[in-house]
Design a protein around this motif. Structure first.
Motif, mmCIF file in Angstrom:
data_model
loop_
_atom_site.group_PDB
_atom_site.id
_atom_site.type_symbol
_atom_site.label_atom_id
_atom_site.label_comp_id
_atom_site.label_asym_id
_atom_site.label_seq_id
_atom_site.Cartn_x
_atom_site.Cartn_y
_atom_site.Cartn_z
ATOM 1 N N ALA A 205 0.827 -1.212 0.000
ATOM 2 C CA ALA A 205 0.000 0.000 0.000
ATOM 3 C C ALA A 205 0.861 1.263 0.000
ATOM 4 O O ALA A 205 0.431 2.311 -0.454
ATOM 5 C CB ALA A 205 -0.907 -0.007 1.222
ATOM 6 N N LEU A 206 2.078 1.162 0.517
ATOM 7 C CA LEU A 206 2.930 2.348 0.603
ATOM 8 C C LEU A 206 3.791 2.531 -0.638
ATOM 9 O O LEU A 206 4.255 3.623 -0.923
ATOM 10 C CB LEU A 206 3.854 2.235 1.818
ATOM 11 C CG LEU A 206 3.148 2.366 3.153
ATOM 12 C CD1 LEU A 206 4.145 2.251 4.274
ATOM 13 C CD2 LEU A 206 2.449 3.722 3.221
ATOM 14 N N GLN A 207 4.009 1.431 -1.349
ATOM 15 C CA GLN A 207 4.887 1.529 -2.506
ATOM 16 C C GLN A 207 4.312 2.471 -3.561
ATOM 17 O O GLN A 207 5.035 3.173 -4.243
ATOM 18 C CB GLN A 207 5.132 0.146 -3.103
ATOM 19 C CG GLN A 207 6.165 -0.623 -2.278
ATOM 20 C CD GLN A 207 6.131 -2.096 -2.573
ATOM 21 O OE1 GLN A 207 5.433 -2.532 -3.478
ATOM 22 N NE2 GLN A 207 6.870 -2.863 -1.797
ATOM 23 N N VAL B 278 4.975 1.554 12.959
ATOM 24 C CA VAL B 278 4.461 1.227 11.619
ATOM 25 C C VAL B 278 5.537 1.373 10.542
ATOM 26 O O VAL B 278 5.302 1.076 9.379
ATOM 27 C CB VAL B 278 3.238 2.092 11.193
ATOM 28 C CG1 VAL B 278 2.005 1.698 11.964
ATOM 29 C CG2 VAL B 278 3.539 3.565 11.289
ATOM 30 N N GLY B 279 6.711 1.848 10.942
ATOM 31 C CA GLY B 279 7.802 1.922 9.965
ATOM 32 C C GLY B 279 8.042 3.323 9.430
ATOM 33 O O GLY B 279 8.512 3.486 8.313
ATOM 34 N N PRO C 145 -0.375 2.918 7.178
ATOM 35 C CA PRO C 145 -1.403 2.091 7.826
ATOM 36 C C PRO C 145 -0.799 1.155 8.867
ATOM 37 O O PRO C 145 0.372 0.769 8.757
ATOM 38 C CB PRO C 145 -1.987 1.282 6.658
ATOM 39 C CG PRO C 145 -0.983 1.353 5.574
ATOM 40 C CD PRO C 145 -0.125 2.549 5.792
ATOM 41 N N PRO C 146 -1.581 0.771 9.865
ATOM 42 C CA PRO C 146 -1.072 -0.168 10.862
ATOM 43 C C PRO C 146 -0.871 -1.556 10.252
ATOM 44 O O PRO C 146 -1.452 -1.867 9.211
ATOM 45 C CB PRO C 146 -2.167 -0.195 11.922
ATOM 46 C CG PRO C 146 -3.388 0.294 11.242
ATOM 47 C CD PRO C 146 -2.947 1.199 10.141
ATOM 48 N N ASN D 187 2.682 -2.750 16.205
ATOM 49 C CA ASN D 187 2.942 -2.913 14.776
ATOM 50 C C ASN D 187 4.185 -3.748 14.468
ATOM 51 O O ASN D 187 4.415 -4.750 15.121
ATOM 52 C CB ASN D 187 2.957 -1.540 14.102
ATOM 53 C CG ASN D 187 1.559 -0.942 14.140
ATOM 54 O OD1 ASN D 187 0.674 -1.433 13.466
ATOM 55 N ND2 ASN D 187 1.344 0.064 14.984
ATOM 56 N N TYR D 188 4.968 -3.329 13.444
ATOM 57 C CA TYR D 188 6.080 -4.172 12.977
ATOM 58 C C TYR D 188 7.091 -4.448 14.095
ATOM 59 O O TYR D 188 7.657 -5.519 14.182
ATOM 60 C CB TYR D 188 6.805 -3.510 11.799
ATOM 61 C CG TYR D 188 5.951 -3.459 10.562
ATOM 62 C CD1 TYR D 188 5.940 -4.504 9.653
ATOM 63 C CD2 TYR D 188 5.130 -2.370 10.314
ATOM 64 C CE1 TYR D 188 5.144 -4.471 8.515
ATOM 65 C CE2 TYR D 188 4.329 -2.322 9.193
ATOM 66 C CZ TYR D 188 4.341 -3.376 8.297
ATOM 67 O OH TYR D 188 3.549 -3.340 7.185
ATOM 68 N N ARG D 189 7.300 -3.446 14.926
ATOM 69 C CA ARG D 189 8.297 -3.619 15.985
ATOM 70 C C ARG D 189 7.875 -4.755 16.915
ATOM 71 O O ARG D 189 8.664 -5.627 17.266
ATOM 72 C CB ARG D 189 8.455 -2.319 16.777
ATOM 73 C CG ARG D 189 9.547 -2.400 17.825
ATOM 74 C CD ARG D 189 9.711 -1.124 18.613
ATOM 75 N NE ARG D 189 10.287 -0.052 17.818
ATOM 76 C CZ ARG D 189 9.673 1.089 17.530
ATOM 77 N NH1 ARG D 189 8.441 1.301 17.974
ATOM 78 N NH2 ARG D 189 10.254 2.017 16.812
#
Ligand code: ATP
Length: 627
Positions: free
Chosen positions: A324-326, A350-351, A488-489, A532-534
């Protein structure tokens, strides 16, 4: 006891080392490191190594041309070239496949820590302790297993003299390659020069005793701002017979009498000791630097200059951006290239920083630094000094010689302002002025200094609400968000199951060593992941560590906080994401504190108790201390 040390010979140092360097190292091994020398070398899991490589991308990029060229040279001589970081962890190895296989037997491979503390006397670890080039031949290694090697390590230093890592050439102990240490030293100097070239400065002065050497790797390079030295390579330190400590942030006139009259063609100067040196002054960083050792990659034109930083495709990968971010990514690169600002919004973990680093690498600013500032981490007075810099004696506690400040450090690169929503109001006004006028006024200093950088900022707060509450200036907000991206989460990812599987696989010590059972995957994919990612990475790392060999990870193996009761994930009953996240951070902090306390401050032992590699813990502690 295969690793038990034997007594050194009467004079264990070989040609190439002097001043009792090997004896000193053995003494340290006997007295200081005895309890920490590893019986078995400890390697990193693939995921940990991946993170480390991402953190060390500048060093890896800068060393790439030398690694490639040395690899092609030493390949014929059954040798390998290694690059290690400042902790002694090997980041990359290249060279003879035959010798790489032998080196594997003593764990001379990426992800393994070769610090002297853990592997005894060896060229990487001992060069880091001594801050000097070191050759360690066969029996000079402290640990018996390592005596099949002859190693030559040369330290790589930054323009401020900090040790960044070691470049090493290793081969069989029964072989003698007298040139290897000199070669490693020359390559390490080139890497240092390339890193210095990536830094911007108002002026760049090159100097040499012999004018014919002014465009070689042996020339001295000084970075100058406002007449003060802000960076220097090893050759310049040698030519001026000084040290980084003596030289940095001091007026250059104290070292070179008539440098200000120099032009960009070679001219004569005198050092304060009256010694003649030739130099050329390149104003506003106009000079592009010494010819690199390696020819440009893949162009086939031996005379072409290699890029200062290798092509983006050679960079170690950052975590991939979610699909979605790309889509927004190329638009945000264009925004940054146009000198506009980007604001990243999203929950903790979330990065946002990962995205900002991707932007830096893909944008026209990638030759310059990436400077991250956490606006919550410092008290107001300190942030001000750290951001804007100060002159010597500007306030009580100011460092002698002053500080350039992070805004000037970011010149030519990307300034990442993390948690901008927490920046104190007074500072917001000053930052706005810098962004509008593109000049920095250091505390207690005379004139303003021009700066040029791209700004990316991030916050997990609802910034519009902060504006409504009066804690964030609307004018700064509009200046910072020329472009805005909502990250986004993790729970919103369409491909969450596949992503979790891939992440888990990448964290296993060996490919395919274990798998996630389908029910486990169901539970993981249903979890809300407030951190999130962490948070996901932390959970997967623990699961990977304790995964049954060639078996399946079952729901019973999940940490208690993730396990479901009556089909509902426990975390769904937790408070909102924003409130839960600090708890996770503080739990981690408490676990680290407890393990460090129980290990009596011994980082290696604490890391073992936490189930992570010691380099991971060191990096965590460094980041924590920076905050
Ligand atoms: N797309 C991704 N894939 C895998 N891991 C990721 C991804 N994005 C981030 N991570 C990992 O998650 C962790 C947190 O990332 P990062 O620091 O960029 O988050 P953040 O939004 O800036 O967090 P905070 O708001 O708390 O500062 C890092 O370890 C990073 O490697």
């Amino acid at each position: 006891m295969p690793n038990a040390p034997v007594e050194p010979r009467a004079h264990p140092h070989a040609a190439g080392n002097s001043n009792g360097l090997i004896e000193r190292s053995w003494q340290r091994c006997r007295v200081e490191h005895a309890s920490q020398l590893d019986a078995e070398p400890l390697g990193m899991a693939r995921g940990e190594l991946h993170d480390l490589l991402a953190c060390q991308s500048s060093l890896l990029d800068a060393a790439q041309p030398e690694m490639e060229q040395l690899a092609s040279l030493v390949n014929q001589a059954a040798s390998v070239v290694l690059l290690a970081d400042a902790h002694g962890v090997i980041l990359r190895s290249e060279g003879s496949a035959e010798f790489l296989a032998r080196a594997e037997r003593v764990a001379l491979r990426p992800g393994v820590d070769w610090s002297e503390t853990h592997r005894g006397t060896n060229a990487i670890g001992t060069a880091l302790v001594e801050g000097a080039p070191v050759r360690v031949q066969g029996a000079e290694h402290y640990l018996r297993t390592n005596r099949i090697l002859s190693c030559n390590g040369a330290p790589i230093r930054s323009g401020r003299g900090e040790l960044l890592g070691v470049l090493d050439i290793s081969y069989d102990a029964n072989t003698v390659h007298a040139y290897a240490l000199g070669l490693a030293q020359m390559a390490a100097r080139q890497v240092g020069n390339r890193l210095l070239r990536a830094r911007s400065g108002q002026h760049r002065l090159v100097l040499q005793r012999n004018p014919n050497l002014l465009d070689t790797a042996e020339r001295g390079v000084l970075l100058i701002e406002d007449g003060h030295v802000v960076g220097a390579n090893e050759a310049a330190i040698g030519l001026l017979r000084t040290s980084w400590r003596e030289l940095l942030d001091r007026p250059l006139l104290r070292f070179l009498q008539d440098w200000q009259g120099l032009r960009d063609t070679p001219g004569l100067m005198r050092t304060v000791d009256g010694e003649r040196v030739y130099g050329a002054l390149h104003r506003d960083g106009a000079e592009t630097g010494a010819r690199p050792m390696a020819p440009a990659r893949s162009t086939g034109r031996a005379t072409a200059r290699a890029p200062a930083v290798p092509a983006p495709s050679m960079r170690p990968a950052l975590p991939a951006l979610p699909p979605a971010l790309q889509r927004e990514f190329s638009r945000s690169v264009r925004v940054l290239d146009a000198g506009l600002s980007t604001m990243l919004l999203g929950e903790t973990g979330v990065g946002k920083e990962v995205y900002a680093r991707h932007l830096h690498q893909a944008s026209r600013w990638h030759h310059g630094p990436f400077v991250a500032v956490n606006c919550t981490a410092l008290p107001e007075t300190l942030i001000e000094a750290e951001l804007f810099g100060y002159e010597s004696g500007a306030f009580t506690g100011a460092r002698r010689g002053g500080s350039r400040g992070l805004l000037r450090e970011a010149h030519g690169g990307v300034l990442f302002l993390d948690e901008i929503g927490d920046m104190p109001l007074g500072l917001q006004a000053r930052l706005l002025r810098v962004l509008q006028e593109r000049v920095v006024q250091p505390l207690g200093a005379g004139g303003p200094v021009p700066v040029d950088f791209a700004v990316v900022c991030a916050t997990h707060r609802d910034i519009e609400q902060c504006i409504a509450a009066g804690s964030f200036r609307a004018d700064l907000f509009y200046r910072l968000q020329d472009f805005r991206i909502d990250l986004p989460p993790l729970r919103a990812r369409d491909d969450l199951r596949g992503f979790i599987q891939d992440e888990f696989a990448s964290l296993l010590p060996a490919p395919g060593q274990a798998r996630l059972a389908a029910e486990t995957l169901d539970e993981l994919a249903a979890h809300p992941w407030p951190g999130n990612y962490r948070q996901l990475r932390a959970v997967l790392r623990t699961l990977a560590l304790f995964a049954p060999d060639h078996g399946a990870v079952l729901p019973a193996h999940l940490p208690a906080t993730l396990r479901t009761t009556a089909g509902r994930p426990l975390a769904l009953r937790e408070p909102t994401a924003a409130r839960a996240a600090p708890r996770l951070d503080s739990l981690r902090e408490q676990a680290v504190e407890r393990c460090l306390r129980e290990a009596g401050g011994n980082v290696s032992r604490a890391a073992r108790a936490l189930g992570v590699h010691r380099s991971t813990l060191y990096r965590y502690l460094e980041r924590r201390d920076e905050r």
